[in-house]
Design an enzyme around this catalytic site. Structure first.
Site, PDB file in Angstrom:
ATOM      1  N   LYS A 118       0.833  -1.205   0.000  1.00 50.01           N
ATOM      2  CA  LYS A 118       0.000   0.000   0.000  1.00 50.01           C
ATOM      3  C   LYS A 118       0.868   1.256   0.000  1.00 50.01           C
ATOM      4  CE  LYS A 118      -3.983  -2.078   2.333  1.00 50.01           C
ATOM      5  NZ  LYS A 118      -4.778  -2.127   3.576  1.00 50.01           N
ATOM      6  N   ALA A 173      -1.105   1.009   6.439  1.00 45.94           N
ATOM      7  CA  ALA A 173      -1.231  -0.045   7.446  1.00 45.94           C
ATOM      8  C   ALA A 173      -2.253  -1.068   6.990  1.00 45.94           C
ATOM      9  CB  ALA A 173      -1.646   0.559   8.790  1.00 45.94           C
ATOM     10  N   ASP A 174      -2.153  -2.246   7.563  1.00 46.36           N
ATOM     11  CA  ASP A 174      -3.148  -3.282   7.327  1.00 46.36           C
ATOM     12  C   ASP A 174      -3.283  -4.117   8.590  1.00 46.36           C
ATOM     13  OD1 ASP A 174      -4.790  -4.458   4.939  1.00 46.36           O
ATOM     14  OD2 ASP A 174      -4.097  -6.164   6.132  1.00 46.36           O
ATOM     15  N   THR A 175      -4.516  -4.377   8.986  1.00 47.76           N
ATOM     16  CA  THR A 175      -4.775  -5.169  10.186  1.00 47.76           C
ATOM     17  C   THR A 175      -5.373  -6.509   9.804  1.00 47.76           C
ATOM     18  OG1 THR A 175      -5.112  -3.172  11.505  1.00 47.76           O
ATOM     19  CG2 THR A 175      -5.993  -5.233  12.404  1.00 47.76           C
ATOM     20  N   GLY A 183       0.250  -4.455  10.413  1.00 51.13           N
ATOM     21  CA  GLY A 183       1.482  -4.091   9.723  1.00 51.13           C
ATOM     22  C   GLY A 183       1.411  -2.610   9.417  1.00 51.13           C
TER      23      GLY A 183
END
EC number: 3.6.1.9
Length: 191
Positions: A56, A70-72, A107
């Protein structure tokens, strides 16, 4: 150092914007990116969260700026519970999580104006109480599950389902603030 390059938030999440505001960071622009978020074969939840955050950050068209992405990922063992597609899936996710511990991995990646990307994965363990069907139905009917990994948001009514947390609360919400601030400052970002 005044005059730091602008900051672009590569996320459509209102929660990430709110979290940044808590530490006095207001992005100059919000520019969500569209990438393939399909999990690769044998990719762990941690690896997935990190890869997606990095991709991203890399995909954001923001030359000369800092980019934060970010990625959850919510994981029960090696099973990822993504954003629920509908009410049925949200209820199914809550039944799976009921009375059990799961992991929330966020992340976070920062791309410097130079193009350098640094990233970190932050893991938190969350234990939920055993949920009744009435609690699941009421929560699903509230719509609070929409757009949230695992089909719940700890910062809302589902916070009342959580009996224990081990790790970063803000990582569970979607952006680990300590690590995010450290990554930004490490690359030279100043408010």
């Amino acid at each position: 150092m005044p005059g730091s390059a602008p900051l672009i938030l590569a996320s459509a999440s209102p929660r990430r914007l709110e979290l940044l505001a808590q530490i006095g960071i207001v992005p100059d622009r919000v520019a969500p990116t569209d990438i393939d978020e399909t999990r690769r074969k044998a990719e762990s939840p941690r690896e997935l969260a990190l890869r997606l955050a990095r991709e991203k950050a890399a995909a954001c068209d923001a030359e000369g700026a800092f980019v934060l992405a970010a990625d959850t990922v919510v994981a029960l063992g090696q099973r990822n519970l993504e954003k629920a597609a509908d009410e049925t899936e949200a209820a199914d996710f809550l039944r799976l999580l009921s009375g059990r511990a799961h992991q929330c991995i966020t992340g976070v990646a920062v791309r410097a104006p130079s193009g350098q990307i640094v990233s970190r994965a932050v893991l938190a363990r969350v234990k939920m109480k055993r949920l009744t069907e009435a609690e699941i139905a009421a929560y699903v009917a509230s719509g609070d599950w929409k757009g949230k990994a695992g089909g719940y948001g700890i910062q809302g009514a589902a916070g009342g389902f959580v009996t224990a947390i081990n790790g970063s609360y803000t990582a569970i919400v979607g952006l680990p603030l300590y690590e995010t601030k450290s990554l930004l400052e490490g690359l030279g970002y100043r408010r």
